[in-house]
Enzyme design. Sequence first.
Site, PDB file in Angstrom:
ATOM      1  N   GLY A  47      16.628  17.968  14.000  1.00  0.00           N
ATOM      2  CA  GLY A  47      17.644  16.912  14.093  1.00  0.00           C
ATOM      3  C   GLY A  47      17.934  16.225  12.781  1.00  0.00           C
ATOM      4  N   SER A  48      16.944  15.548  12.212  1.00  0.00           N
ATOM      5  CA  SER A  48      17.196  14.755  11.007  1.00  0.00           C
ATOM      6  C   SER A  48      17.090  15.613   9.756  1.00  0.00           C
ATOM      7  CB  SER A  48      16.203  13.597  10.929  1.00  0.00           C
ATOM      8  OG  SER A  48      14.869  14.066  10.833  1.00  0.00           O
ATOM      9  N   LYS A 104      -2.278  12.541  17.709  1.00  0.00           N
ATOM     10  CA  LYS A 104      -2.216  11.131  18.066  1.00  0.00           C
ATOM     11  C   LYS A 104      -3.602  10.565  18.359  1.00  0.00           C
ATOM     12  CE  LYS A 104       2.196  10.947  17.610  1.00  0.00           C
ATOM     13  NZ  LYS A 104       3.158  10.748  18.689  1.00  0.00           N
ATOM     14  N   LEU A 122       0.832  -1.205   0.000  1.00  0.00           N
ATOM     15  CA  LEU A 122       0.000   0.000   0.000  1.00  0.00           C
ATOM     16  C   LEU A 122       0.863   1.250   0.000  1.00  0.00           C
ATOM     17  CD1 LEU A 122      -2.831   1.213   0.090  1.00  0.00           C
ATOM     18  CD2 LEU A 122      -2.684   1.170   2.585  1.00  0.00           C
ATOM     19  N   HIS A 134       5.182  17.858   7.786  1.00  0.00           N
ATOM     20  CA  HIS A 134       4.430  16.698   7.339  1.00  0.00           C
ATOM     21  C   HIS A 134       3.576  17.015   6.111  1.00  0.00           C
ATOM     22  CE1 HIS A 134       5.697  13.890  10.353  1.00  0.00           C
ATOM     23  NE2 HIS A 134       5.459  14.769  11.304  1.00  0.00           N
ATOM     24  N   CYS A 171       6.048  16.772  19.398  1.00  0.00           N
ATOM     25  CA  CYS A 171       5.289  17.132  18.202  1.00  0.00           C
ATOM     26  C   CYS A 171       3.983  16.363  18.126  1.00  0.00           C
ATOM     27  CB  CYS A 171       6.099  16.894  16.930  1.00  0.00           C
ATOM     28  SG  CYS A 171       6.602  15.182  16.676  1.00  0.00           S
TER      29      CYS A 171
END
Length: 774
Positions: A447-448, A120, A26, A709, A658
Amino acid sequence: MTTESAAAAAGATVFGYPRQGGSRELKKAVEGYWKGRVTADALRATAEDLRRTNWRQLAAAGITEVPTGDFSYYDHVLDTTVMVGAIPARHRAAVAADPLDGYFAMARGTQDAPPLEMTKWFDTNYHYLVPELGPDTVFTADPAQQVTALGEALALGHTARPVLVGPVTYLLLAKPAPGVAADFEPLTLLDRLLPVYAEVLAALRAAGAEWVQLDEPALVQDRTPADLGAAARAYRELGALTARPRLLVASYFDRLGDALPVLAKAPVEGLALDFTGRAAANLDDLAAAGGLPGKRLVAGVVDGRNVWVNDLGKSLATLGTLLGLAGRVDVSASCSLLHVPLDTAVEKDVDPQILRWLAFARQKTAEIATLAKGLTAGTAAVAGELSANRAALASRAASPVTHDPAVRARTAAVTDADGRRAQPYAERAAAQRAHLGLPLLPTTTIGSFPQTDELRVARADLRAGRIDTAGYEARIEGEIEEVVSFQEKTGLDVLVHGEPERNDMVQYFAERLTGYLATQHGWVQSYGTRYVRPPVLAGDISRPEPMTVRWTSYAQSLTAKPVKGMLTGPVTMLAWSFVRDDQPLGDTARQVALALRDEVRDLEDAGTAVIQVDEPALRETLPLRAADHAGYLAWATGAFRLTTGGVRPDTQIHTHMCYAEFGDIVQAIDDLDADVISLEAARSHMQVARELAAHGYPREAGPGVWDIHSPRVPGTDEAVGLLRTGLEAIPAERLWVNPDCGLKTRGWAETRASLENLVAAAREVRAGLTADGA
């Protein structure tokens, strides 16, 4: 009552199943569609094939009633928004022009239309897209997706039950739409929404549905009398419908509490309840409420959120008790199996002795079928399965993996002083400003940096032996050099090394700590096409050697600007793992914290002046009931302070969170005693900055100005606007400028443009403040 006295055959069912496919088909199909390599018809064909495969696997395992409606291209709450026609105004034209593209626009945004906010799903690491509602919202029924999936399952000969987000939970999950007063309560739209649900139920009944499941997990949270009254009214009205299937109302993740008698009295034909973990209290509550005479009870006795094998004997005892409380008892997992990987059978690198302790989705369905058989035919009918299960449980309990005396002795020796910085924040802040020499509104990233195809190929080449360790490390050094060079040219103030060596922010550390084990194929959906492989926390935790010092030090050798050391905090290491269930979580958190404390010390000794310990899971792991909050927050914040408590005053400690609701944990954020916190804020328009200000948060903060995002590139003016909004709540001397989250999932082109705009915005606002004498 013993299991042998069961009068009727117990059914076996689940609420949902992993969507991605055995090889993440998917993900590949959806991302291929976004890139124009996969047609819409091909994407739909892949989805249909995955649904068929899931139902076939479930039926083969002994599941007698399969779920439909649980499959989603991106998110089941977004699917519900489509089902009830609650399309945000900014996306209506896109949805009208092409429903599939419009669907993904709501999820990911476009350059001109931001996406729905994401947060979330209760206390899990799954993210849902938040419905936006207002007093002018008009609901319209669109049951096509649900009817189609049901028809597919029925055509294949399955007994099928559509699973929908219930109307009360849908409204309680929603937020006021942009421009709507913040105190607007979406639950006031219930009377407007119920007729739409009635239409959907009628369409499903006409399509052949005998039962429909309406999920109401929001009712396991603390609810007001008005909320409970709304639930009673909703199911009184839906229950009174004539053209409807039988209704199964489901809850999970915790005990129902005051909502249980409300649902027990509702004119619906069945309830599905969780009987695992904190929700085990549902058993006594159900008995106190007089049970469910004449109704169906779907008993969630297999943990749908963790990966340990079920204690079949204990579950059969629970089921035996439940037989006396309901007219019919069926067996299920506690919640959708969306939250666990698909199959342990493909994990060839896990020690077979440990693998027998684990149950992923396919193994859990076998457990459910075994329990249903035992409940129907008695324990003698499943004697072999019970014997093997007892042996697996005993093996785990006696294993040296689960008990390391040295780790336990060190944990027992921890004192309160170990979890405190030696100096108050004001003294630390002065020392850090003198040491770091940063400008007003300092800029940084979380960070990333983008994980390129070249990086993924390098990791695959190393695993396959096509390159040696020296060759791999040379590639990592080259990537760090590029990231540091870019940040210096762009003008960022505090740099990062980009984390090119890390496959995942939890898995990377888990692979370097004793007590953890990693899987090769244990993928779980986090959001959309983002899948993670949560490691399994199987035993006592220690750190054999430094994990990050080499790469942070190498990056620092390339620049005179400070480079942050980047660690994942102890709560997140637990929350984003499948954690052991044989000891209190606080004990496990302290073990992880001590291992990370060693890493913090080594980073500081190597000259790292800024160390970030990420805790994005602090809010998501908050128990759903307020009565359980204080105990959790005490050990969670204590574990963070134990990680960071030993550093010098001029070492600046950062943390990051986050995509969660922060308002109800602001005091806990304060209790972390970090010097700087960065938080998601772009989609919520700086709401968290206002929450920090209302609390009187005294330290430095970086509410994000770029929603990473979404693929859109925010312009400089947009970032300037967000910064000025942030300055209304946080003084300039304590405000940082950063994205919402790490940049791992973004491409380099959008990363370059967005960070250049971010730095330009900071300079523009900084210049204005300087001109004003700030």
